[in-house]
Design a protein around this motif. Structure first.
Motif, mmCIF file in Angstrom:
data_model
loop_
_atom_site.group_PDB
_atom_site.id
_atom_site.type_symbol
_atom_site.label_atom_id
_atom_site.label_comp_id
_atom_site.label_asym_id
_atom_site.label_seq_id
_atom_site.Cartn_x
_atom_site.Cartn_y
_atom_site.Cartn_z
ATOM 1 N N ASN A 332 37.219 37.394 37.906
ATOM 2 C CA ASN A 332 35.797 37.360 38.069
ATOM 3 C C ASN A 332 35.542 36.277 37.305
ATOM 4 N N SER A 333 35.796 35.597 36.434
ATOM 5 C CA SER A 333 35.476 34.491 35.807
ATOM 6 C C SER A 333 35.413 33.173 36.825
ATOM 7 N N GLU A 336 32.611 33.669 39.116
ATOM 8 C CA GLU A 336 31.445 33.461 38.423
ATOM 9 C C GLU A 336 31.302 31.803 38.253
ATOM 10 N N SER A 340 28.087 29.846 40.252
ATOM 11 C CA SER A 340 27.301 29.422 39.478
ATOM 12 C C SER A 340 26.940 27.759 40.017
#
Length: 377
Positions: A332-333, A336, A340
């Motif tokens: 997930n990170s 992200e 971004s």
């Protein structure tokens, strides 16, 4: 000063370690020192080497005296090489250490050299505690360290590991210098033409030997994340599998990622490295564990933004929000961070910041810190 570097070099591939040793030798030669490299006739027995070949097809680096002398599994050879280096009475022996397997070989050579009561021995430690640990590692590491005068580490986490095993060892941390020996920048247009990549694609790069701890599986899962898919991001996968490729290929098939990946999974020769870093928008290091990484220092040379895991020494090298993103080592990170980067259009800003940030990663600084150790000790 007469210096000898003991470690991987041409014709071994050796990844970043061989390139580093050759670049360090060139740096010291430019300063007027006499430098030789003692490399391996046999670096790994075949059962320990997961790649296709240990040897390079590229031309030999110009201007370097590389002697292929060391057999990592032959004790008779260790004594022979040790005696030869002892008689040569170099002012400084620089030894590269990156895994416990080499502890008996290098430690025995060093013990022979020390008998001349003249040569100083400095270790450049890529790792002390290895990424993939085995029974008996610490005994092998201690055997090696007991015949070293001082150590240089390129991450604070490795320095901490060193101090747990050898608290009295004179040691210094200084960052991994730039890999500036992979040629000039290409324009993104020209690099993508060479690699047959669409000029309009959003392209992230994964570069280097593919091993379990480097987290390619997490990056593939992140590539399948709906937020990443919506941006139609492509992965430029460049590096040789060091292990079974089947789990990665299964993930690609499971998530229907075949059209989202440019696959270049053979060994990448030095003269071709630049095209991969020039073709991408950013490089992603989704590592589960790390000390430092030479990949970040190649990226700095090519002014390429980075997305790296918050493990080991990687956050020391990548200033979060300035030259890239530091993310947690989970799917997930990682997703992200990628999203971004594109949604906030960070490429131009990060590239500008890299130009200033990379000035501190010089070979001159690294060399001075190393030589200070033998002046003091």
């Amino acid at each position: 000063m007469r210096i000898v570097i003991l470690g991987s070099a041409y014709p071994l591939r050796g990844g970043g370690i061989a390139s580093f040793n050759e670049r360090l030798a060139t740096h010291f030669q430019e300063l007027g020192h006499e430098v030789d490299i003692y490399s391996f006739t046999l670096q790994y027995p075949n059962f320990l080497f997961p790649g296709k070949s240990q040897y390079s097809d590229e031309p030999a680096p110009a201007g370097l005296n590389i002697q292929t002398k060391v057999n990592s599994i032959n004790p008779l050879n260790w004594f022979k090489v040790g005696r030869e280096l002892r008689r040569a009475k170099y002012d400084l022996l620089i030894v590269r250490f990156w895994m416990p397997f080499f502890g008996p070989c290098l430690g025995t050579i060093q013990r022979q050299v020390r008998k001349n009561k003249y040569t100083k021995i400095v270790c450049i430690a890529d790792n002390i505690i290895p990424h993939e640990q085995r029974f008996g590692d610490k005994s092998l590491i201690r055997y090696f360290l007991k015949s070293v005068d001082a150590c240089v580490t390129m991450s604070k986490s490795v320095l901490a590991d060193l101090k747990t095993l050898s608290p009295q060892m004179p040691a210094v941390y200084t960052p991994h210098p730039l890999y500036d020996n992979y040629g000039l920048h290409l324009s993104k247009l020209d690099a993508r033409k060479l690699l047959h990549i669409d000029q309009q694609d959003k392209v992230i790069l994964f570069f280097g030997f593919i091993r379990q701890y480097k987290g390619l599986d997490m990056l593939l899962e992140a590539l399948a994340d709906a937020r990443v898919r919506d941006l139609n991001i492509k992965l430029l996968l460049a590096g040789e599998f060091y292990g079974d490729p089947a789990p990665y290929l299964a993930l690609i098939k499971k998530h229907h990622l075949e059209k989202s990946i440019y696959m270049h999974t053979d060994f990448i020769p030095n003269q071709e490295v630049g095209r991969y870093f020039s073709a991408a928008d950013c490089v992603v290091l989704p590592y589960r564990s790390a000390t430092q990484s030479g990949i970040t220092q190649v990226a700095y040379h090519f002014d390429l933004p980075m997305i790296v895991s918050n493990v080991g020494g990687l956050p020391e090298l990548v200033q979060d929000g300035s030259v890239g993103y530091v993310v947690e080592p989970n799917v997930n990170s990682i997703a992200e961070g990628i999203v971004s980067f594109y949604r906030h259009d960070k490429e131009a800003q990060f590239r500008t910041n890299i130009i200033d940030e990379k000035k501190k990663y010089s070979w001159d600084t690294f060399g001075k810190e190393l030589l200070k150790l033998i002046e003091i000790h």
